[in-house]
Motif scaffolding. Structure first.
Motif, PDB file in Angstrom:
ATOM      1  N   ASN A  37      43.485  56.273  51.389  1.00  0.00           N
ATOM      2  CA  ASN A  37      44.949  56.180  51.398  1.00  0.00           C
ATOM      3  C   ASN A  37      45.413  54.901  52.096  1.00  0.00           C
ATOM      4  OD1 ASN A  37      45.079  58.631  50.109  1.00  0.00           O
ATOM      5  ND2 ASN A  37      45.552  59.816  51.951  1.00  0.00           N
ATOM      6  N   ALA A  38      44.762  54.563  53.217  1.00  0.00           N
ATOM      7  CA  ALA A  38      45.150  53.355  53.956  1.00  0.00           C
ATOM      8  C   ALA A  38      44.936  52.103  53.112  1.00  0.00           C
ATOM      9  CB  ALA A  38      44.352  53.261  55.256  1.00  0.00           C
ATOM     10  N   LEU A  39      43.820  52.057  52.384  1.00  0.00           N
ATOM     11  CA  LEU A  39      43.531  50.907  51.538  1.00  0.00           C
ATOM     12  C   LEU A  39      44.542  50.799  50.407  1.00  0.00           C
ATOM     13  CD1 LEU A  39      41.727  48.536  50.733  1.00  0.00           C
ATOM     14  CD2 LEU A  39      40.242  50.155  49.534  1.00  0.00           C
ATOM     15  N   ASN A  40      44.816  51.907  49.738  1.00  0.00           N
ATOM     16  CA  ASN A  40      45.776  51.882  48.629  1.00  0.00           C
ATOM     17  C   ASN A  40      47.170  51.505  49.107  1.00  0.00           C
ATOM     18  OD1 ASN A  40      44.116  52.520  46.403  1.00  0.00           O
ATOM     19  ND2 ASN A  40      44.103  54.677  46.950  1.00  0.00           N
ATOM     20  N   GLN A  41      47.574  52.003  50.275  1.00  0.00           N
ATOM     21  CA  GLN A  41      48.891  51.648  50.814  1.00  0.00           C
ATOM     22  C   GLN A  41      48.966  50.158  51.142  1.00  0.00           C
ATOM     23  OE1 GLN A  41      49.486  54.293  54.130  1.00  0.00           O
ATOM     24  NE2 GLN A  41      49.583  56.115  52.831  1.00  0.00           N
ATOM     25  N   HIS A  42      47.876  49.623  51.699  1.00  0.00           N
ATOM     26  CA  HIS A  42      47.851  48.202  52.043  1.00  0.00           C
ATOM     27  C   HIS A  42      47.936  47.339  50.781  1.00  0.00           C
ATOM     28  CE1 HIS A  42      47.004  44.613  54.346  1.00  0.00           C
ATOM     29  NE2 HIS A  42      45.987  44.318  53.558  1.00  0.00           N
ATOM     30  N   LEU A  43      47.186  47.721  49.762  1.00  0.00           N
ATOM     31  CA  LEU A  43      47.207  46.949  48.510  1.00  0.00           C
ATOM     32  C   LEU A  43      48.565  47.035  47.843  1.00  0.00           C
ATOM     33  CD1 LEU A  43      43.707  47.851  46.992  1.00  0.00           C
ATOM     34  CD2 LEU A  43      44.359  45.842  48.330  1.00  0.00           C
ATOM     35  N   SER A  44      49.192  48.204  47.884  1.00  0.00           N
ATOM     36  CA  SER A  44      50.505  48.386  47.268  1.00  0.00           C
ATOM     37  C   SER A  44      51.572  47.600  48.012  1.00  0.00           C
ATOM     38  CB  SER A  44      50.861  49.876  47.253  1.00  0.00           C
ATOM     39  OG  SER A  44      52.158  50.071  46.740  1.00  0.00           O
ATOM     40  N   ARG A  45      51.486  47.583  49.336  1.00  0.00           N
ATOM     41  CA  ARG A  45      52.504  46.918  50.148  1.00  0.00           C
ATOM     42  C   ARG A  45      52.381  45.404  50.098  1.00  0.00           C
ATOM     43  NH1 ARG A  45      51.282  49.158  54.437  1.00  0.00           N
ATOM     44  NH2 ARG A  45      50.125  47.499  55.491  1.00  0.00           N
ATOM     45  N   THR A  46      51.160  44.887  50.141  1.00  0.00           N
ATOM     46  CA  THR A  46      50.957  43.438  50.251  1.00  0.00           C
ATOM     47  C   THR A  46      50.736  42.745  48.918  1.00  0.00           C
ATOM     48  OG1 THR A  46      48.546  43.638  50.511  1.00  0.00           O
ATOM     49  CG2 THR A  46      49.899  43.783  52.517  1.00  0.00           C
ATOM     50  N   GLN A  47      50.293  43.517  47.911  1.00  0.00           N
ATOM     51  CA  GLN A  47      49.968  42.927  46.608  1.00  0.00           C
ATOM     52  C   GLN A  47      48.922  41.818  46.736  1.00  0.00           C
ATOM     53  OE1 GLN A  47      51.446  44.026  43.465  1.00  0.00           O
ATOM     54  NE2 GLN A  47      51.821  45.691  44.893  1.00  0.00           N
ATOM     55  N   ILE A  48      48.039  41.930  47.735  1.00  0.00           N
ATOM     56  CA  ILE A  48      47.025  40.894  47.941  1.00  0.00           C
ATOM     57  C   ILE A  48      45.988  40.889  46.822  1.00  0.00           C
ATOM     58  CG2 ILE A  48      45.636  42.400  49.440  1.00  0.00           C
ATOM     59  CD1 ILE A  48      44.837  39.870  50.987  1.00  0.00           C
ATOM     60  N   LEU A  49      45.786  42.038  46.184  1.00  0.00           N
ATOM     61  CA  LEU A  49      44.910  42.117  45.019  1.00  0.00           C
ATOM     62  C   LEU A  49      45.724  42.567  43.820  1.00  0.00           C
ATOM     63  CD1 LEU A  49      41.731  43.925  46.479  1.00  0.00           C
ATOM     64  CD2 LEU A  49      42.207  41.477  46.371  1.00  0.00           C
ATOM     65  N   LYS A  50      45.352  42.078  42.652  1.00  0.00           N
ATOM     66  CA  LYS A  50      46.045  42.480  41.431  1.00  0.00           C
ATOM     67  C   LYS A  50      45.050  42.516  40.290  1.00  0.00           C
ATOM     68  CE  LYS A  50      47.393  37.857  39.826  1.00  0.00           C
ATOM     69  NZ  LYS A  50      48.511  37.008  39.360  1.00  0.00           N
ATOM     70  N   GLY A  51      45.476  43.096  39.166  1.00  0.00           N
ATOM     71  CA  GLY A  51      44.631  43.142  37.981  1.00  0.00           C
ATOM     72  C   GLY A  51      43.813  44.421  37.905  1.00  0.00           C
ATOM     73  N   SER A  52      43.027  44.523  36.859  1.00  0.00           N
ATOM     74  CA  SER A  52      42.151  45.677  36.667  1.00  0.00           C
ATOM     75  C   SER A  52      40.844  45.200  36.028  1.00  0.00           C
ATOM     76  CB  SER A  52      42.817  46.722  35.755  1.00  0.00           C
ATOM     77  OG  SER A  52      41.979  47.829  35.567  1.00  0.00           O
ATOM     78  N   PRO A  53      39.737  45.187  36.823  1.00  0.00           N
ATOM     79  CA  PRO A  53      39.676  45.525  38.243  1.00  0.00           C
ATOM     80  C   PRO A  53      40.369  44.473  39.104  1.00  0.00           C
ATOM     81  CG  PRO A  53      37.565  44.680  37.487  1.00  0.00           C
ATOM     82  CD  PRO A  53      38.413  44.814  36.269  1.00  0.00           C
ATOM     83  N   PHE A  54      40.594  44.821  40.374  1.00  0.00           N
ATOM     84  CA  PHE A  54      41.337  43.968  41.294  1.00  0.00           C
ATOM     85  C   PHE A  54      40.664  42.617  41.519  1.00  0.00           C
ATOM     86  CE2 PHE A  54      43.103  48.020  43.224  1.00  0.00           C
ATOM     87  CZ  PHE A  54      44.401  47.780  42.803  1.00  0.00           C
ATOM     88  N   GLN A  55      41.496  41.586  41.646  1.00  0.00           N
ATOM     89  CA  GLN A  55      41.064  40.272  42.114  1.00  0.00           C
ATOM     90  C   GLN A  55      42.135  39.759  43.074  1.00  0.00           C
ATOM     91  OE1 GLN A  55      38.858  37.595  39.418  1.00  0.00           O
ATOM     92  NE2 GLN A  55      39.750  38.763  37.743  1.00  0.00           N
ATOM     93  N   VAL A  56      41.794  38.721  43.861  1.00  0.00           N
ATOM     94  CA  VAL A  56      42.762  38.179  44.810  1.00  0.00           C
ATOM     95  C   VAL A  56      43.965  37.595  44.075  1.00  0.00           C
ATOM     96  CG1 VAL A  56      43.168  36.304  46.453  1.00  0.00           C
ATOM     97  CG2 VAL A  56      41.167  37.757  46.714  1.00  0.00           C
ATOM     98  N   ASN A  57      45.138  37.972  44.519  1.00  0.00           N
ATOM     99  CA  ASN A  57      46.392  37.472  43.972  1.00  0.00           C
ATOM    100  C   ASN A  57      46.751  36.177  44.703  1.00  0.00           C
ATOM    101  OD1 ASN A  57      48.951  36.985  43.038  1.00  0.00           O
ATOM    102  ND2 ASN A  57      49.859  38.856  43.876  1.00  0.00           N
ATOM    103  N   THR A  58      46.385  35.053  44.136  1.00  0.00           N
ATOM    104  CA  THR A  58      46.556  33.763  44.825  1.00  0.00           C
ATOM    105  C   THR A  58      48.022  33.377  44.997  1.00  0.00           C
ATOM    106  OG1 THR A  58      46.347  32.574  42.726  1.00  0.00           O
ATOM    107  CG2 THR A  58      44.341  32.886  44.025  1.00  0.00           C
ATOM    108  N   GLN A  59      48.921  34.061  44.297  1.00  0.00           N
ATOM    109  CA  GLN A  59      50.344  33.747  44.422  1.00  0.00           C
ATOM    110  C   GLN A  59      51.020  34.552  45.525  1.00  0.00           C
ATOM    111  OE1 GLN A  59      51.484  31.200  42.572  1.00  0.00           O
ATOM    112  NE2 GLN A  59      49.367  31.118  41.847  1.00  0.00           N
ATOM    113  N   ASN A  60      50.325  35.520  46.088  1.00  0.00           N
ATOM    114  CA  ASN A  60      50.990  36.406  47.042  1.00  0.00           C
ATOM    115  C   ASN A  60      50.020  36.819  48.142  1.00  0.00           C
ATOM    116  OD1 ASN A  60      53.183  37.846  47.989  1.00  0.00           O
ATOM    117  ND2 ASN A  60      52.557  39.725  46.971  1.00  0.00           N
ATOM    118  N   VAL A  61      49.524  35.832  48.889  1.00  0.00           N
ATOM    119  CA  VAL A  61      48.521  36.096  49.916  1.00  0.00           C
ATOM    120  C   VAL A  61      49.000  35.578  51.260  1.00  0.00           C
ATOM    121  CG1 VAL A  61      46.182  35.586  50.697  1.00  0.00           C
ATOM    122  CG2 VAL A  61      46.596  36.009  48.288  1.00  0.00           C
ATOM    123  N   THR A  62      48.984  36.421  52.268  1.00  0.00           N
ATOM    124  CA  THR A  62      49.159  35.964  53.641  1.00  0.00           C
ATOM    125  C   THR A  62      47.833  36.181  54.357  1.00  0.00           C
ATOM    126  OG1 THR A  62      49.847  38.087  54.588  1.00  0.00           O
ATOM    127  CG2 THR A  62      51.568  36.721  53.576  1.00  0.00           C
TER     128      THR A  62
END
Length: 316
Positions: A37-62
């Motif tokens: 749950n913590a991982l999914n919440q973090h990914l949903s909130r930050t959008q640091i990963l995107k796609g299927s399967p996930f990869q780093v979202n270079t446009q939205n990374v802090t």
């Protein structure tokens, strides 16, 4: 947020979890669900990963989001709790390379010489692998190679590949190292430590241990044999669904233990999964009552059919 606060404060400390109002002992299922749950919440909130399967979202990374992601992934790998997430294999390879990079003496020299990596901030996903390869001991292990790489960075020889993602992988790797995650041989081993093994046809039958619940051992052994035979008949998708019902993840941790409880209690159903205890409960009375209406039914075929039929409804 609570989990990340714990990890940022003490990344190597062990934690156990339980549901409010429940005295049940956590045998792994609750912990897996908490981190999932913590991982999914973090990914949903930050959008640091995107796609299927996930990869780093270079446009939205802090870098903070990257570091927190590394803390979560590192702790999951360190405690061997496969979570129900699918990230692209290249991500794990790049994180593994970044982890190797952090421990390289030449890299530390470059880091100090470049204002704490300010010049590296723009290297892209693919280039992190190229960069790491420059540090392979068999290829580049002397001062000349270090000076060469410094020159390449300063005159922007790698300019055609410039974006902004290499620091994300480095921060993820730094955070994972902070959790004392064991050294793994490659990206695939890291993926298995986080997502679990997905080749379940051999792992699942061996993982089950039968136990009697108010019933004799002979009956328990009989139905245990039926379960093992039935598991061989399930396809990949069906095994994944059963694994998720029992563990909370469609990936399985090698060496993990599952229970098959043969119960004499009364129930409206035949099977029930308890993910907190990783227990598949089989109700003998409910199963045997079916033969009143199906006198000619083959016991093995009926067992297999019911197991398949109830895969989507047995979660409790």
């Amino acid at each position: 947020d609570d989990v990340l606060r714990l990890l940022n404060k003490s990344p190597t400390q062990s934690h156990t979890f339980k549901y409010l109002g429940s005295e049940a002992i956590d045998t792994g299922g609750v912990t897996r669900q908490v981190y999932n749950n913590a991982l999914n919440q973090h990914l949903s909130r930050t959008q640091i990963l995107k796609g299927s399967p996930f990869q780093v979202n270079t446009q939205n990374v802090t870098l903070k989001a990257a570091y927190d992601l590394g803390l979560l992934l590192g702790k999951i790998a360190q405690i061997k709790m496969a979570v129900d997430v699918q990230i692209h294999p290249s991500f794990y390879e790049q994180v593994h390379k970044a982890s190797q990079l952090l421990n390289n003496e030449d890299y530390q020299n470059i880091k100090r010489a470049n204002g704490d990596l300010a010049e590296l901030n723009q290297l892209n996903n693919e280039d992190i692998i190229k960069l790491c390869q420059l540090f392979e001991p068999k290829l580049y292990n002397d001062k000349a190679s270090t000076d060469m790489l410094l020159k390449m960075i300063k005159d922007k020889t790698l300019n055609p590949y410039f974006t902004n993602s290499i620091l994300s992988f480095i921060h993820i790797a730094e955070a994972m190292n902070a959790t004392d995650v064991p050294v793994l041989e490659n990206g695939e081993a890291l993926r298995e430590a986080i997502e679990g093994e997905h080749h379940l046809d051999n792992l699942m039958p061996k993982a089950f241990t039968a136990r009697a619940s108010g019933i004799d051992q002979a009956t328990t052994s009989h139905y245990d044999a039926l379960l093992k035979e039935s598991l061989k008949m399930l396809n990949k998708q069906e095994l994944s669904r059963l694994c998720k019902a029992l563990t909370g993840s469609s990936g399985f941790v090698k060496g993990d233990q599952l229970w098959f409880s043969v119960s004499n209690e009364t129930s409206t159903g035949v099977f029930k999964a308890q993910s907190c205890s990783k227990d598949l409960i089989f109700y003998v009375k409910s199963f045997e009552s079916l033969f009143i209406d199906h006198k000619d039914a083959d016991q093995k075929q009926l067992f297999q059919a019911l197991l398949k039929e109830q895969l989507d409804t047995i979660v409790h």
